[in-house]
Design an enzyme around this catalytic site. Structure first.
Site, short mmCIF file in Angstrom:
data_model
loop_
_atom_site.label_atom_id
_atom_site.label_comp_id
_atom_site.label_asym_id
_atom_site.label_seq_id
_atom_site.Cartn_x
_atom_site.Cartn_y
_atom_site.Cartn_z
N ARG A 83 1.88 -6.44 -11.87
CA ARG A 83 2.34 -7.74 -11.42
C ARG A 83 1.92 -8.02 -9.98
O ARG A 83 1.95 -9.17 -9.55
CB ARG A 83 3.87 -7.81 -11.51
CG ARG A 83 4.31 -7.96 -12.94
CD ARG A 83 5.73 -8.40 -13.03
NE ARG A 83 6.09 -8.59 -14.42
CZ ARG A 83 7.29 -8.41 -14.91
NH1 ARG A 83 8.27 -8.05 -14.11
NH2 ARG A 83 7.53 -8.62 -16.18
N GLU B 104 -2.33 -5.43 -20.29
CA GLU B 104 -2.04 -6.18 -21.53
C GLU B 104 -2.39 -5.35 -22.76
O GLU B 104 -1.66 -5.39 -23.75
CB GLU B 104 -2.80 -7.52 -21.54
CG GLU B 104 -2.18 -8.59 -20.68
CD GLU B 104 -0.73 -8.88 -21.04
OE1 GLU B 104 -0.38 -8.85 -22.23
OE2 GLU B 104 0.07 -9.13 -20.13
N CYS C 42 24.31 -12.36 -22.38
CA CYS C 42 24.41 -13.78 -22.04
C CYS C 42 25.13 -14.05 -20.71
O CYS C 42 24.68 -14.91 -19.94
CB CYS C 42 25.07 -14.55 -23.17
SG CYS C 42 24.17 -14.39 -24.72
N CYS D 167 17.75 -11.07 -22.90
CA CYS D 167 17.90 -11.66 -24.23
C CYS D 167 17.32 -10.68 -25.26
O CYS D 167 16.36 -10.96 -25.95
CB CYS D 167 17.17 -13.01 -24.29
SG CYS D 167 17.64 -13.98 -25.72
N SER E 220 4.54 4.64 -35.97
CA SER E 220 5.29 3.38 -36.05
C SER E 220 5.69 3.04 -37.49
O SER E 220 6.75 2.51 -37.73
CB SER E 220 4.47 2.23 -35.45
OG SER E 220 3.27 2.11 -36.15
N TYR F 128 -2.28 -13.69 -28.98
CA TYR F 128 -1.29 -13.46 -27.92
C TYR F 128 -1.95 -12.92 -26.65
O TYR F 128 -1.72 -13.43 -25.55
CB TYR F 128 -0.20 -12.49 -28.40
CG TYR F 128 0.69 -12.10 -27.25
CD1 TYR F 128 1.67 -12.96 -26.79
CD2 TYR F 128 0.48 -10.90 -26.56
CE1 TYR F 128 2.45 -12.65 -25.69
CE2 TYR F 128 1.25 -10.58 -25.46
CZ TYR F 128 2.23 -11.45 -25.03
OH TYR F 128 2.99 -11.15 -23.94
N ASP G 83 4.94 -13.84 -28.02
CA ASP G 83 5.05 -12.63 -28.86
C ASP G 83 6.46 -12.60 -29.45
O ASP G 83 7.22 -13.57 -29.31
CB ASP G 83 4.74 -11.37 -28.04
CG ASP G 83 5.78 -11.09 -26.97
OD1 ASP G 83 6.68 -11.94 -26.77
OD2 ASP G 83 5.71 -10.04 -26.33
N GLY H 49 -1.07 6.61 -27.38
CA GLY H 49 -1.04 6.25 -28.80
C GLY H 49 -1.88 5.01 -29.11
O GLY H 49 -2.46 4.40 -28.22
N TYR H 50 -1.94 4.68 -30.39
CA TYR H 50 -2.70 3.51 -30.86
C TYR H 50 -4.08 3.47 -30.19
O TYR H 50 -4.39 2.58 -29.40
CB TYR H 50 -1.94 2.21 -30.61
CG TYR H 50 -0.69 2.10 -31.42
CD1 TYR H 50 -0.74 1.64 -32.73
CD2 TYR H 50 0.53 2.48 -30.89
CE1 TYR H 50 0.41 1.56 -33.49
CE2 TYR H 50 1.69 2.40 -31.65
CZ TYR H 50 1.62 1.93 -32.94
OH TYR H 50 2.75 1.86 -33.69
N CYS I 211 22.68 -14.12 -18.00
CA CYS I 211 21.42 -14.81 -18.28
C CYS I 211 21.24 -16.03 -17.37
O CYS I 211 22.14 -16.86 -17.25
CB CYS I 211 21.41 -15.25 -19.74
SG CYS I 211 19.90 -16.14 -20.16
N GLN J 253 1.32 -2.19 -27.51
CA GLN J 253 2.15 -1.31 -28.35
C GLN J 253 2.91 -0.24 -27.58
O GLN J 253 3.47 0.66 -28.18
CB GLN J 253 1.28 -0.62 -29.41
CG GLN J 253 1.13 -1.42 -30.67
CD GLN J 253 -0.32 -1.67 -31.01
OE1 GLN J 253 -1.22 -1.45 -30.20
NE2 GLN J 253 -0.56 -2.15 -32.20
S1 SF4 Z 1 22.16 -17.20 -23.01
FE1 SF4 Z 1 20.30 -16.16 -22.44
S2 SF4 Z 1 20.62 -14.08 -23.22
FE2 SF4 Z 1 22.08 -15.38 -24.27
S3 SF4 Z 1 21.05 -15.99 -26.15
FE3 SF4 Z 1 20.66 -17.58 -24.61
S4 SF4 Z 1 18.70 -17.02 -23.72
FE4 SF4 Z 1 19.48 -15.22 -24.77
#
Ligand code: SF4
Length: 376
Positions: A43, A55, A208, A201, A312, A138, A156, A99-100, A211, A60
């Protein structure tokens, strides 16, 4: 983005009008990613080649496992021309453990293609990128967005899950995907979505309350358990396979066989053997495999152990035997090599073969206590 039918009709709580929640979604996601995104080596670079290697690895390999392989591969092949010049065995060796292995072969083929067709510079556009070896839709989109900041969205399974929840009860269609990005920084937006799917998520128990987009998330706002989206089918059962493998020693060397290029673990070196057929014992299977594959006639000296290994799509139990050579057989011409223990480190070996080495090596270098007892 107002043209995204998926989000029409939503009314954020406490508001009298009905603006699209997408700008808020982009802002919250990108802000959160810039503040809380993990500090990963790929990054902090703008070098497209380094992003390409990452990438391929991440196709995998999980983020937390990919880091050492990323550094090792780049230390060995720091740029695209050095990879294009490399022999397949060296590339597989640098990839060992990740792997892969088809990814490593494709990466070298890609480097050669880019040198030949584009003079060594990776192309920028999705249509060009997806024509390169090992690059699917992707990866082409991820490269275009992350390495070249093209305004495209890479979707993805992780991103698909996040979007299915955020947009619930609507769904995202292909033509709408780019609208979702809007004028956000393509790199930060794509990496932010990936990061959200990997850390917050998650498939079964999304976090959540932590989030950054929960106020906009349709599943969070309307469902008692947002993790139930998308609906999942029953989990596939991983088939189990049994195989028999033989270790033969001669003049302080072990017999290894190179797997055919192109298939599973293609180009890697392993002890000869094969699948146990119905009605066969492991010892019968290893004798048959040796006769059919290598041309050698062998006898089983003793079982060395059983190595369990997960791939896998299946699980394999590898029955490992010490074998002795009988007269009457002759090693066929083919991908075989008698290898000294000291040279094993130079060959690319599958993880399961590497795990057999503690069982096999005493056949060519007895442990010190046995040497002492023998001498006494
Ligand atoms: S609030 Fe955030 S973590 Fe919860 S389902 Fe929605 S996007 Fe996913």
């Amino acid at each position: 983005m107002e043209g995204v039918p998926a989000l029409r009709g939503r009314r954020p709580p406490g508001r009298g009008r009905d603006p699209s929640p997408l700008p808020a979604f982009r802002r919250s996601l990108v802000r959160w990613f810039r503040r809380s995104g993990r500090d990963l080596p790929w990054r902090s670079t703008r070098d497209p080649y380094r992003i390409l290697v990452a990438e391929f690895l991440l196709q995998q390999t999980r983020v937390d496992q990919a880091r050492p392989f990323y550094h090792r591969f780049l230390a060995r092949f720091p740029d695209l021309p050095s990879l294009a010049r490399a022999r397949e065995g060296s590339v597989l060796k640098a990839w060992e453990g990740a792997g892969y292995y088809a990814r490593a072969r494709h990466l070298r083929d890609l480097a050669r293609t880019v040198v030949r067709v584009y003079g060594g510079t990776l192309p920028h556009r999705v249509e060009q990128l997806r024509e390169l070896p090992g690059v699917g839709e992707y990866t082409a989109r991820a490269l275009a967005a992350i390495a070249f900041r093209r305004p495209v969205l890479a979707v993805d399974a992780n991103v698909e899950r996040v979007l299915a929840r955020v947009l619930y009860p609507s769904a995202l269609d292909e033509p709408e995907a780019e609208d979702l990005l809007g004028r956000a920084d393509p790199r930060a937006f794509n990496e932010g979505l990936m990061e959200l799917g990997q850390r917050i998520c998650t498939p079964r128990n999304p976090r959540c309350p932590r989030c950054p987009v929960r106020k906009i998330c349709g599943a969070y706002r309307t469902l008692p358990s947002p993790g139930s989206i998308p609906r999942r089918g029953p989990k596939a059962v991983r088939p189990r396979v049994s195989a028999a493998v033989g270790v033969v020693a001669r003049d302080g060397r072990l017999l290894l066989q190179r797997r055919p290029s192109g298939g599973l673990l293609g180009g890697l070196w392993e002890f000869p053997g094969g699948k146990i057929e119905p009605g066969e014992t492991p010892a019968q299977a290893v004798r048959r495999e040796f006769a059919e594959e290598t041309g050698l006639v062998v006898r089983v000296l003793r079982p060395l152990g059983v190595v369990e290994h997960d791939y896998s799509h299946f699980h394999v139990s590898l029955h490992v035997f010490a074998l002795g050579l009988r007269s009457g057989g002759r090693l066929r011409k083919g991908p075989y090599r008698w290898v000294k223990p000291a040279a094993l480190g130079r060959l690319a070996l599958p993880a399961a073969t590497r795990r057999m080495l503690p069982l096999a090596l005493p056949m060519v270098s007895p442990p010190p206590d046995r040497r002492t007892r023998g001498a006494g």
